[in-house]
Motif scaffolding. Sequence first.
Motif, PDB file in Angstrom:
ATOM      1  N   LEU A 178      -4.747   2.281  -4.402  1.00  0.00           N
ATOM      2  CA  LEU A 178      -4.173   0.931  -4.423  1.00  0.00           C
ATOM      3  C   LEU A 178      -3.821   0.562  -5.861  1.00  0.00           C
ATOM      4  CD1 LEU A 178      -6.428  -0.936  -1.849  1.00  0.00           C
ATOM      5  CD2 LEU A 178      -3.944  -0.731  -1.729  1.00  0.00           C
ATOM      6  N   GLY A 179      -4.664   1.006  -6.809  1.00  0.00           N
ATOM      7  CA  GLY A 179      -4.383   0.756  -8.216  1.00  0.00           C
ATOM      8  C   GLY A 179      -3.204   1.570  -8.714  1.00  0.00           C
ATOM      9  N   TYR A 180      -3.273   2.881  -8.504  1.00  0.00           N
ATOM     10  CA  TYR A 180      -2.198   3.776  -8.954  1.00  0.00           C
ATOM     11  C   TYR A 180      -0.851   3.319  -8.413  1.00  0.00           C
ATOM     12  CZ  TYR A 180      -5.385   7.531 -10.507  1.00  0.00           C
ATOM     13  OH  TYR A 180      -6.323   8.279 -11.164  1.00  0.00           O
ATOM     14  N   VAL A 181      -0.814   3.122  -7.092  1.00  0.00           N
ATOM     15  CA  VAL A 181       0.457   2.828  -6.440  1.00  0.00           C
ATOM     16  C   VAL A 181       0.933   1.419  -6.798  1.00  0.00           C
ATOM     17  CG1 VAL A 181       1.683   2.787  -4.255  1.00  0.00           C
ATOM     18  CG2 VAL A 181      -0.138   4.428  -4.609  1.00  0.00           C
ATOM     19  N   GLY A 182      -0.038   0.528  -7.067  1.00  0.00           N
ATOM     20  CA  GLY A 182       0.345  -0.813  -7.488  1.00  0.00           C
ATOM     21  C   GLY A 182       1.224  -0.761  -8.728  1.00  0.00           C
ATOM     22  N   PHE A 183       0.917   0.167  -9.625  1.00  0.00           N
ATOM     23  CA  PHE A 183       1.734   0.283 -10.832  1.00  0.00           C
ATOM     24  C   PHE A 183       3.138   0.789 -10.513  1.00  0.00           C
ATOM     25  CE2 PHE A 183      -2.453   0.684 -13.205  1.00  0.00           C
ATOM     26  CZ  PHE A 183      -2.376  -0.606 -13.682  1.00  0.00           C
ATOM     27  N   SER A 184       3.321   1.385  -9.330  1.00  0.00           N
ATOM     28  CA  SER A 184       4.668   1.837  -8.961  1.00  0.00           C
ATOM     29  C   SER A 184       5.605   0.637  -8.833  1.00  0.00           C
ATOM     30  CB  SER A 184       4.637   2.639  -7.659  1.00  0.00           C
ATOM     31  OG  SER A 184       4.575   1.772  -6.548  1.00  0.00           O
ATOM     32  N   ILE A 185       5.051  -0.516  -8.442  1.00  0.00           N
ATOM     33  CA  ILE A 185       5.885  -1.715  -8.330  1.00  0.00           C
ATOM     34  C   ILE A 185       6.364  -2.143  -9.719  1.00  0.00           C
ATOM     35  CG2 ILE A 185       5.957  -4.104  -7.544  1.00  0.00           C
ATOM     36  CD1 ILE A 185       5.413  -2.572  -5.183  1.00  0.00           C
ATOM     37  N   ALA A 186       5.403  -2.122 -10.685  1.00  0.00           N
ATOM     38  CA  ALA A 186       5.786  -2.471 -12.058  1.00  0.00           C
ATOM     39  C   ALA A 186       6.847  -1.500 -12.560  1.00  0.00           C
ATOM     40  CB  ALA A 186       4.558  -2.432 -12.968  1.00  0.00           C
ATOM     41  N   PHE A 187       6.654  -0.218 -12.239  1.00  0.00           N
ATOM     42  CA  PHE A 187       7.624   0.813 -12.633  1.00  0.00           C
ATOM     43  C   PHE A 187       8.991   0.511 -12.005  1.00  0.00           C
ATOM     44  CE2 PHE A 187       9.704   4.883 -11.562  1.00  0.00           C
ATOM     45  CZ  PHE A 187       9.777   5.488 -12.806  1.00  0.00           C
ATOM     46  N   ALA A 188       8.997   0.212 -10.713  1.00  0.00           N
ATOM     47  CA  ALA A 188      10.259  -0.062 -10.021  1.00  0.00           C
ATOM     48  C   ALA A 188      10.959  -1.277 -10.629  1.00  0.00           C
ATOM     49  CB  ALA A 188      10.002  -0.284  -8.534  1.00  0.00           C
ATOM     50  N   PHE A 189      10.179  -2.305 -10.962  1.00  0.00           N
ATOM     51  CA  PHE A 189      10.767  -3.490 -11.603  1.00  0.00           C
ATOM     52  C   PHE A 189      11.342  -3.129 -12.973  1.00  0.00           C
ATOM     53  CE2 PHE A 189       8.796  -6.257  -8.460  1.00  0.00           C
ATOM     54  CZ  PHE A 189       9.657  -7.340  -8.451  1.00  0.00           C
ATOM     55  N   ALA A 190      10.614  -2.267 -13.709  1.00  0.00           N
ATOM     56  CA  ALA A 190      11.086  -1.882 -15.041  1.00  0.00           C
ATOM     57  C   ALA A 190      12.397  -1.110 -14.942  1.00  0.00           C
ATOM     58  CB  ALA A 190      10.020  -1.035 -15.751  1.00  0.00           C
ATOM     59  N   ILE A 191      12.450  -0.144 -14.021  1.00  0.00           N
ATOM     60  CA  ILE A 191      13.661   0.660 -13.874  1.00  0.00           C
ATOM     61  C   ILE A 191      14.826  -0.234 -13.423  1.00  0.00           C
ATOM     62  CG2 ILE A 191      14.716   2.574 -12.614  1.00  0.00           C
ATOM     63  CD1 ILE A 191      12.651   3.485 -14.626  1.00  0.00           C
ATOM     64  N   ALA A 192      14.529  -1.144 -12.477  1.00  0.00           N
ATOM     65  CA  ALA A 192      15.580  -2.052 -12.002  1.00  0.00           C
ATOM     66  C   ALA A 192      16.114  -2.897 -13.148  1.00  0.00           C
ATOM     67  CB  ALA A 192      15.032  -2.934 -10.879  1.00  0.00           C
ATOM     68  N   ALA A 193      15.205  -3.367 -14.016  1.00  0.00           N
ATOM     69  CA  ALA A 193      15.633  -4.177 -15.161  1.00  0.00           C
ATOM     70  C   ALA A 193      16.516  -3.357 -16.091  1.00  0.00           C
ATOM     71  CB  ALA A 193      14.410  -4.694 -15.923  1.00  0.00           C
ATOM     72  N   LEU A 194      16.154  -2.075 -16.278  1.00  0.00           N
ATOM     73  CA  LEU A 194      16.953  -1.224 -17.161  1.00  0.00           C
ATOM     74  C   LEU A 194      18.318  -0.965 -16.551  1.00  0.00           C
ATOM     75  CD1 LEU A 194      14.236   1.319 -18.350  1.00  0.00           C
ATOM     76  CD2 LEU A 194      15.395  -0.392 -19.748  1.00  0.00           C
ATOM     77  N   ILE A 195      18.366  -0.768 -15.226  1.00  0.00           N
ATOM     78  CA  ILE A 195      19.650  -0.530 -14.566  1.00  0.00           C
ATOM     79  C   ILE A 195      20.549  -1.752 -14.717  1.00  0.00           C
ATOM     80  CG2 ILE A 195      20.768  -0.216 -12.317  1.00  0.00           C
ATOM     81  CD1 ILE A 195      18.370   1.496 -11.496  1.00  0.00           C
ATOM     82  N   GLU A 196      19.960  -2.931 -14.515  1.00  0.00           N
ATOM     83  CA  GLU A 196      20.754  -4.156 -14.608  1.00  0.00           C
ATOM     84  C   GLU A 196      21.008  -4.564 -16.055  1.00  0.00           C
ATOM     85  OE1 GLU A 196      20.122  -7.553 -12.236  1.00  0.00           O
ATOM     86  OE2 GLU A 196      19.029  -6.475 -10.684  1.00  0.00           O
ATOM     87  N   GLY A 197      20.186  -4.046 -16.983  1.00  0.00           N
ATOM     88  CA  GLY A 197      20.326  -4.418 -18.379  1.00  0.00           C
ATOM     89  C   GLY A 197      19.971  -5.867 -18.628  1.00  0.00           C
ATOM     90  N   ARG A 198      19.134  -6.425 -17.749  1.00  0.00           N
ATOM     91  CA  ARG A 198      18.799  -7.838 -17.883  1.00  0.00           C
ATOM     92  C   ARG A 198      17.314  -8.019 -17.571  1.00  0.00           C
ATOM     93  NH1 ARG A 198      19.290 -12.456 -14.904  1.00  0.00           N
ATOM     94  NH2 ARG A 198      19.624 -11.272 -13.016  1.00  0.00           N
ATOM     95  N   ILE A 199      16.656  -8.794 -18.403  1.00  0.00           N
ATOM     96  CA  ILE A 199      15.237  -9.007 -18.188  1.00  0.00           C
ATOM     97  C   ILE A 199      14.872 -10.350 -18.799  1.00  0.00           C
ATOM     98  CG2 ILE A 199      14.525  -7.864 -20.316  1.00  0.00           C
ATOM     99  CD1 ILE A 199      12.249  -6.628 -18.701  1.00  0.00           C
ATOM    100  N   ASP A 200      14.060 -11.126 -18.115  1.00  0.00           N
ATOM    101  CA  ASP A 200      13.693 -12.436 -18.657  1.00  0.00           C
ATOM    102  C   ASP A 200      12.258 -12.781 -18.269  1.00  0.00           C
ATOM    103  OD1 ASP A 200      13.882 -12.939 -15.984  1.00  0.00           O
ATOM    104  OD2 ASP A 200      15.871 -13.845 -16.136  1.00  0.00           O
TER     105      ASP A 200
END
Lengths: 658, 159
Positions: A178-200
């Motif tokens: 649950l801990g390991y995979v929970g960080f996958s969400i943070a990872f997915a958000f990070a990659i999505a932010a990089l793809i969009e080039g926008r983060i706030d």
Amino acid sequence: MIVEFGHFALILALAVAVGQSILPIAGFFRRDPALMAVAPRASMMQLLLVALAFAALTYAYLVSDFSLLNVVENSHSEKPLIFKISGVWGNHEGSMLLWALILALFGAAVAAFGGNLPQTLKANVLAVQGWISTAFLAFILTTSNPFLRLAEPPMEGRDLNPVLQDVGLAIHPPLLYLGYVGFSIAFAFAIAALIEGRIDAAWARWVRPWVLGAWIFLTAGIAMGSYWAYYELGWGGFWFWDPVENASLMPWLVGTALLHSAVVMEKREALKVWTVLLAILAFSLSLLGTFLVRSGVLTSVHAFATDPARGVFILAILCLFIGGGLGLFAFRAGTLRQGGLFAPVSREGALVLNNVFLTVAAGVVLFGTLVPLIVSAFGGAISVGAPYFNTVFGPLFGATLLVVPLGPLLAWKRGDLLGALERLWAVFALAALVAVLVAWMKGETHITALFGLGVAVWVLVGAFAELVTRARFREVGLSVGLRRLAGLPRSAFGTALAHAGLGVTLLGIVATSAFQSEAILEMKPGDTATVGAYSVTFDGIRNSSGPNYSESVATMTVREGGVVRFVVEPSRRFYAARQMPTTEAGIRTHGLSQFYVTLGGEGRDSGSVVVRMWDKPLVTLIWLGALVMMAGGTLSLADRRLRVGAPKPARRATVPAE
Amino acid sequence: MRRLLSALAVLLALAAPAAAVDPSERLPDPAQEERARAISEELRCLVCQNQSIDASDAQLAKDLRIIVRERIAAGDSDNEVRDFLVARYGEFVLLRPRAHGIGLLLWALPPALLLIAGTGLFIAFRRRPPAAATADSLSADEEAALKALSREEDESPNL
């Protein structure tokens, strides 16, 4: 039939994951809302399918279907029910399926609760979850399939490794995952932010609950693993710097850093690039941890190399996600605009310092864990064991702990270090007093132990300094202060508790390491020995049997000053299916301390046994501290501001303006 | 040989579930025994998984513990005992790697990482004020900081 149904569901899940990986991203680039809307539905579908597969495998374990290779290798018809269930993830294939299930669960949770996420961000996040899902499901189906049938099923299974047949270890992997995979969400958000080039700041607000949740579970998983090793392995130690333990500690360290840098990003829009990097690193280390433990590479680099299909697939997944994530970061991080400025001495500055120490500590553990593997892959041999890690990690983490009470007392942007220190002088005096008192009471004591004790009190009590300062007891008096205290946001209490938990754990570690009493000797029935303040009488040994083992149980009566305090019953078990002996420690908790007895081999005289006994003062604090940290995390999670989508808090009249 | 060793390792691991020293091996001199325990805790039981010889019931661990005690009784210093074992079993026997070769890298890494991080932070904070100066206007604090900086440079008003 049910098993084939599960197998088929898993294959379908892979197909859905492939769709979830491609369509939403395509929708994002073509500005097509219909394509992007595929993501949430695919996530839900995937959860359903993977859950079906998992249920089918669990069913096979429950009915002891020995036509399944996986069940034969890890189960036994006479195994207690709970271990039949935990046997599902007590092996490589099943644990990978559990991983995929939790991943699908979290993906579906983002889909279900992410109603107020911008559509593009949601589509991209779920697409990245789809990539991870595709990789794992393909890995399971091609190299680690738990649904393989046997042409000639045996009558009986080979049973689960006896040391794994334990309640603590039954729930340890799910918590850790649950801990390991929970960080996958943070990872997915990070990659999505990089793809969009926008983060706030809103991005940080969405990510923070997931990171916090993952962190709570990871803390629970690590503490559970540590307590299991303590009572099951019979060494009386609580942390061995085993690569398996390091694998879970690294994501925890980086995850803790991420938790803190996300705060800076949410409040001050600073550290954006760094936060994204930490999100990628936390998940990378989770992936690495999963595979280090599950691939068999730790037992033998050569065994790993002899099964190239699995090994190559694992390396490919690691390279793809870690390399790809970091590559995308290097390529796109420049597009993220940097935010607020701050002075070195400030809340942000303290959090940066926290991040530096935690990531350096994680880097050191990573290097120390991987070096023996790398050297052995090139034919050499080197050991990096507990003495190294204790020497290196101790000062690093100790330095981090020294700053913990200071951070929350510094203001954002520009802090007043002297003012903060001034507010903590009473805590400092108390810490010094405790150290001096203990030195005086215990006589000759190692200086490191006294210093550790001081730091523990400093962190434990200093954690509440922020609450006291914010309630302004000194200026407004007790009753108004208490009302102000009650009006503080839950996250303030969460921070205080989580930090205090660190102090509690440290207190347990120092007290046990420095002040435990030990006795290792040969005893015959009727003998009496002394351990610290206790005298222990060995009453005798009797034989008994459990569902799938036989055991000899020793009875020891522990007296203090002639009065019987309690009886401990250490035992030795023999599991017939695996022809494997184990020792079960006899542990008795008194107050916060524990009395710990294990049986060794036979002694020199006939009828005598080697007995190892310890009195471990305050040892339970090590794990109680983790519980306190988790409670702190949970309180923060319950804070209104973090509940995305919660209505704006009504102005509370009881809280006077700051 | 390697295969034989690993088979042996599996057998020994199965036969040795529990851990810690054997009372029968103890040295009569408590000071020497304490040294032996301290050294044993930092020596690897070569056939076990990440266990010290002090915490293993494997036969090899027992043999090593006896060797350590024999060397100490013979008057060896702690380092001489370690050298003796390294000469026979290689660096692999040391749970605390020595600071040469790859071991040097292990010991140098933590201070090196801290130094890099510290330098990075220093540069980042040094660069910040000029970055702020390109903004529309300076706050009073920033003005003061700028003045202080330029005074430090060479008393000249233009940076």
